[in-house]
Design a protein around this motif. Structure first.
Motif, short mmCIF file in Angstrom:
data_model
loop_
_atom_site.label_atom_id
_atom_site.label_comp_id
_atom_site.label_asym_id
_atom_site.label_seq_id
_atom_site.Cartn_x
_atom_site.Cartn_y
_atom_site.Cartn_z
N LEU A 32 -39.20 -1.83 9.20
CA LEU A 32 -38.52 -2.79 9.54
C LEU A 32 -39.17 -3.75 8.42
N LYS A 33 -40.69 -3.39 9.15
CA LYS A 33 -41.69 -4.56 8.12
C LYS A 33 -41.57 -4.08 6.22
N GLU A 34 -41.90 -2.70 6.77
CA GLU A 34 -41.65 -1.61 5.50
C GLU A 34 -40.54 -2.50 4.65
N SER A 35 -39.91 -2.49 4.27
CA SER A 35 -38.63 -3.08 4.27
C SER A 35 -38.62 -4.60 4.08
N GLY A 36 -39.58 -4.74 4.21
CA GLY A 36 -39.31 -6.78 4.48
C GLY A 36 -38.27 -7.73 5.48
N ILE A 37 -37.92 -7.28 6.68
CA ILE A 37 -37.30 -7.47 7.43
C ILE A 37 -38.00 -8.00 8.71
N LYS A 38 -38.04 -9.38 8.91
CA LYS A 38 -39.22 -10.02 9.80
C LYS A 38 -38.33 -10.68 11.30
N LYS A 39 -39.52 -11.05 11.80
CA LYS A 39 -39.25 -11.02 13.53
C LYS A 39 -38.51 -12.61 12.99
N GLY A 40 -36.78 -12.76 13.73
CA GLY A 40 -36.06 -13.86 13.52
C GLY A 40 -34.92 -13.45 12.37
N ASP A 41 -34.96 -12.58 11.38
CA ASP A 41 -33.78 -11.64 11.21
C ASP A 41 -32.60 -11.18 11.18
N ARG A 42 -31.93 -10.93 11.12
CA ARG A 42 -30.73 -10.83 11.57
C ARG A 42 -30.22 -8.87 11.17
N VAL A 43 -30.24 -8.22 12.44
CA VAL A 43 -29.81 -6.84 11.55
C VAL A 43 -28.91 -5.84 12.93
#
Length: 169
Positions: A66-77
């Motif tokens: 997730l981090k490598e994909s640019g997804i961070k805490k607080g983002d919606r998945v």
């Protein structure tokens, strides 16, 4: 006669945070590393056992992906999958990562699933192979989509060109 649920009698002195959840998962998985976390049966009838250590490795792997994909805490998945070991692993991993999980019923019509993905402002999605094939190409080009195998505890990453890049088997 008034019936109170057990939950209604519990007093919560403070909010249970995402950091609390991470610490709890860390503790449970490390203290019980060699113990069986869950067991499931494949379609062919064979039983598969997964240890807490394997679950924890999966959680850390998905968190890093997730981090490598640019997804961070607080983002919606989004999580679009029927109940399976992989869906459970993905759900726990998303909670561990601090993202907001948008659960989408996989039995909804294709058009409704795509509409929900567009309107919910998700930054990524977890879906089964079957669900991935139903996603509009413009959505797949905009967000990373991770494929969860409903019959195994594995996760793959689809690229925007729809070619599969194996992240874990």
């Amino acid at each position: 006669m008034k019936i109170l649920s057990r939950a209604s009698k519990v007093k919560i002195s403070r909010l249970y945070t995402q950091e609390d959840f991470q610490k709890r998962v860390d503790k449970i998985c490390t203290e019980n590393a060699k113990r069986e976390a869950f067991r499931y049966m494949r379609d062919d009838g064979t039983h598969v056992s997964t240890s807490f250590e394997e679950v924890y490795e999966g959680i850390i792997f998905i968190t890093e992906a997730l981090k490598e994909s640019g997804i961070k805490k607080g983002d919606r998945v989004a999580l679009i999958s029927p109940l399976s070991p992989s869906a459970v692993l993905a759900g726990v991993s998303l909670g561990y990562s601090g993202v907001i999980v948008v659960l989408i019923d996989p039995t909804l019509p294709k058009e409704e699933i795509n509409r929900l993905l567009m309107e919910s402002d998700v930054r990524g999605a977890f879906a089964t192979n079957k669900m991935y094939e139903q996603l509009d190409s413009d959505i797949v080009c905009q967000i990373p989509v991770f494929c969860i195998n409903a019959a195994e505890t594995s996760v793959k990453r689809f690229t925007s060109s729809a070619s599969k890049v194996l992240l874990e088997e």
